[in-house]
Design a protein around this motif. Structure first.
Motif, short mmCIF file in Angstrom:
data_model
loop_
_atom_site.label_atom_id
_atom_site.label_comp_id
_atom_site.label_asym_id
_atom_site.label_seq_id
_atom_site.Cartn_x
_atom_site.Cartn_y
_atom_site.Cartn_z
N ALA A 1 0.87 -1.12 0.02
CA ALA A 1 0.07 -0.05 -0.03
C ALA A 1 0.69 1.29 -0.28
O ALA A 1 2.07 1.00 0.06
CB ALA A 1 -0.76 -0.04 1.14
N TRP B 1 -2.81 3.21 -14.91
CA TRP B 1 -3.62 4.16 -14.88
C TRP B 1 -3.24 5.28 -14.03
O TRP B 1 -3.72 5.86 -13.17
CB TRP B 1 -5.12 3.88 -14.16
N GLY B 2 -1.92 5.83 -14.30
CA GLY B 2 -1.24 6.95 -13.64
C GLY B 2 -2.10 8.34 -14.09
O GLY B 2 -2.97 8.34 -14.86
N GLY C 1 -10.28 2.10 2.38
CA GLY C 1 -11.53 1.52 2.25
C GLY C 1 -12.38 2.22 0.94
O GLY C 1 -12.03 2.63 0.19
N1 LIG Z 1 -11.44 -7.61 -12.29
C1 LIG Z 1 -12.49 -7.53 -11.43
O1 LIG Z 1 -13.34 -8.07 -11.56
C2 LIG Z 1 -12.13 -6.14 -10.49
C3 LIG Z 1 -13.14 -5.95 -9.64
C4 LIG Z 1 -12.94 -4.83 -8.94
C5 LIG Z 1 -11.93 -4.07 -8.82
N2 LIG Z 1 -10.84 -4.30 -9.56
C6 LIG Z 1 -9.41 -3.70 -9.81
O2 LIG Z 1 -8.89 -3.61 -8.35
C7 LIG Z 1 -8.20 -2.61 -7.95
C8 LIG Z 1 -9.13 -1.93 -6.88
O3 LIG Z 1 -10.23 -1.40 -7.14
P1 LIG Z 1 -11.10 -0.76 -6.04
O4 LIG Z 1 -12.13 -0.27 -6.76
O5 LIG Z 1 -11.10 -1.53 -4.77
O6 LIG Z 1 -10.10 0.51 -5.88
P2 LIG Z 1 -9.43 0.93 -4.51
O7 LIG Z 1 -8.44 -0.11 -4.27
O8 LIG Z 1 -10.45 1.13 -3.46
O9 LIG Z 1 -8.69 2.24 -4.78
C9 LIG Z 1 -7.40 2.24 -5.66
C10 LIG Z 1 -6.28 2.31 -4.94
O10 LIG Z 1 -5.37 1.58 -5.66
C11 LIG Z 1 -4.00 1.80 -5.68
N3 LIG Z 1 -3.61 2.38 -7.05
C12 LIG Z 1 -2.68 1.62 -7.76
N4 LIG Z 1 -2.60 2.17 -8.67
C13 LIG Z 1 -3.39 3.39 -8.82
C14 LIG Z 1 -3.46 4.30 -9.90
N5 LIG Z 1 -2.82 4.55 -11.14
N6 LIG Z 1 -4.51 5.24 -9.55
C15 LIG Z 1 -5.09 5.27 -8.49
N7 LIG Z 1 -5.18 4.38 -7.58
C16 LIG Z 1 -3.99 3.32 -7.86
C17 LIG Z 1 -4.38 3.10 -4.70
O11 LIG Z 1 -3.81 2.29 -3.43
P3 LIG Z 1 -2.21 2.46 -3.03
O12 LIG Z 1 -1.90 3.83 -3.26
O13 LIG Z 1 -2.23 2.06 -1.48
O14 LIG Z 1 -1.37 1.22 -3.74
C18 LIG Z 1 -5.57 3.27 -4.46
O15 LIG Z 1 -6.16 3.71 -3.18
C19 LIG Z 1 -8.34 -1.75 -9.42
O16 LIG Z 1 -7.15 -1.96 -10.19
C20 LIG Z 1 -9.70 -2.48 -10.08
O17 LIG Z 1 -9.64 -2.36 -11.39
C21 LIG Z 1 -10.94 -5.68 -10.48
#
Ligand SMILES: NC(=O)c1ccc[n+]([C@@H]2O[C@H](COP(=O)([O-])OP(=O)(O)OC[C@H]3O[C@@H](n4cnc5c(N)ncnc54)[C@H](OP(=O)(O)O)[C@@H]3O)[C@@H](O)[C@H]2O)c1
Length: 345
Positions: free
Chosen positions: A178, A249-250, A338
């Protein structure tokens, strides 16, 4: 009713509040008055016009809401005999395939679940995507066994914290990455080891943290070179579950980042996996809607765990519905610990 539209690809400013006709439920559907909307990382990718599973713009994003059933349509012919569907006045969680950023939604009954009384509407809007994804990744695709070792990337995010809580129900040993400002929070949750989610060559760190044993499972939402590192982290019979490409996704332009991601994504030859006793499994919830009965079984298990007090969504911040753009900014600036939620008043 009101909806929030992605009008064109771009930054949070392209989100637009619009009035629309109140929808009406058809056969086997219910009209839900929305109290809270779950914001997901995928909504940001859709807003940038880079989400392959999204319909063409303009569109209303949103995969999940919570609220109260306002009206039900006629019972559909294929409804399971005797199974009670949602009723007017029920507090519910509903899964929407886009269209969730709205003050009212019409949803098929199969995509609706009673909201456990233990949870607020905000917490209800944080269940479907995060916990289903985490459950599928850990236990179905990932095959995590009781007491196994798992590495969860971006562990303080929505899916990440859901995975931590679910892994704890299997008494797993959890390692996490994280952003550094979230480490203290994660340490207090009892993770066994933690490192910066931006660390490029993290396999060495994981090796040191696990005294060379590696982990049985890596949950990887980052993609690209992270997958190569993830493979190096695996113990024999270990698996990677790949479920995102967040490293692409930066804040900079998307195309060079995507090309960089493609160029750094490793190819795993089946022979190499066979000889290493390792596996890699992809996961995309957006492409599992055809498996709704299977998803319902898992949601039933998730609801049991909620009611037993073993898991509970963590809400990072609640934004007013009209301030969806601020919610997007907050999430894409990686500030959340969260789930980010929109509240409808
Ligand atoms: N395939 C599926 O079915 C599925 C379903 C849901 C989500 N997802 C994927 O799971 C991941 C998390 O999704 P979430 O909705 O739960 O979001 P989230 O984790 O609540 O928020 C995004 C977190 O990802 C990290 N991060 C890493 N690269 C990032 C970037 N380029 N821009 C912004 N944040 C970035 C950051 O945490 P740190 O800074 O602490 O690293 C940020 O707090 C995403 O990649 C999403 O696409 C996939």
């Amino acid at each position: 009713m009101k909806q929030i539209w992605i009008t064109r690809p771009g930054g949070p400013e392209v989100l637009e509040l619009r009035e629309a006709e109140d929808p009406r439920p058809g056969a086997g559907e219910a009209l839900v008055t929305v109290h809270a909307v779950g914001v997901n990382f995928a909504d940001i990718v859709a807003r940038r016009g880079q989400y392959r599973d999204a319909p063409p713009l303009p569109l209303v994003p949103g995969y999940e809401v919570s609220g109260v059933v306002a009206q039900t349509g006629p019972r559909s012919a294929d409804a399971t005999a005797g199974a009670p569907g949602p009723a007017v006045g029920d507090r519910v969680v509903a899964a929407t395939r886009f269209g969730g950023y709205a003050t009212q939604v019409v949803v098929p009954a199969a995509q609706i679940w009673p909201l456990p009384e233990e949870l607020s509407f905000g917490e209800g809007a944080a269940l479907f995507v995060n916990y289903l994804t985490a459950y599928l990744a850990l236990f179905i695709a990932g095959g995590l066994r009781q007491g196994g070792r798992v590495l969860v990337h971006s562990a303080a995010g929505g899916v990440g914290l859901a995975a931590l809580q679910l892994a704890r129900t299997a008494e797993a040993e959890v390692y996490a990455s994280a952003s550094p400002d979230k480490h203290r929070y994660l340490k207090e949750l009892g993770v066994s080891g933690i490192f910066d989610s931006r660390a490029p060559r993290y396999a060495k760190i994981v090796s040191a943290l696990t005294a060379g044993r590696g982990v049985d499972l890596v949950l990887d939402p980052r993609g690209g070179s992270s997958l190569r590192q993830a493979k190096r982290c695996l113990a024999p019979l270990g698996r990677i579950v790949a479920y995102g490409i967040s490293s692409a996704w930066g804040p900079g332009p998307a195309l060079p980042a995507l090309l960089r991601l493609l160029a750094t994504t490793p190819f795993f030859h089946p022979f190499a996996l066979m000889n290493a006793n390792q596996g890699i499994h992809g996961l995309n919830l957006a492409r599992l809607w055809g498996e709704i009965e299977r998803l319902r079984e898992i949601m039933a298990r998730i609801m049991e765990l909620v009611k037993a007090g073993r898991i509970r969504p963590v809400i990072a911040q609640v934004f007013p519905f009209e301030e969806a753009a601020s919610a997007h900014r907050y999430l894409q600036e990686r500030r959340n610990i969260g789930k980010v939620v929109l509240a409808v008043r």
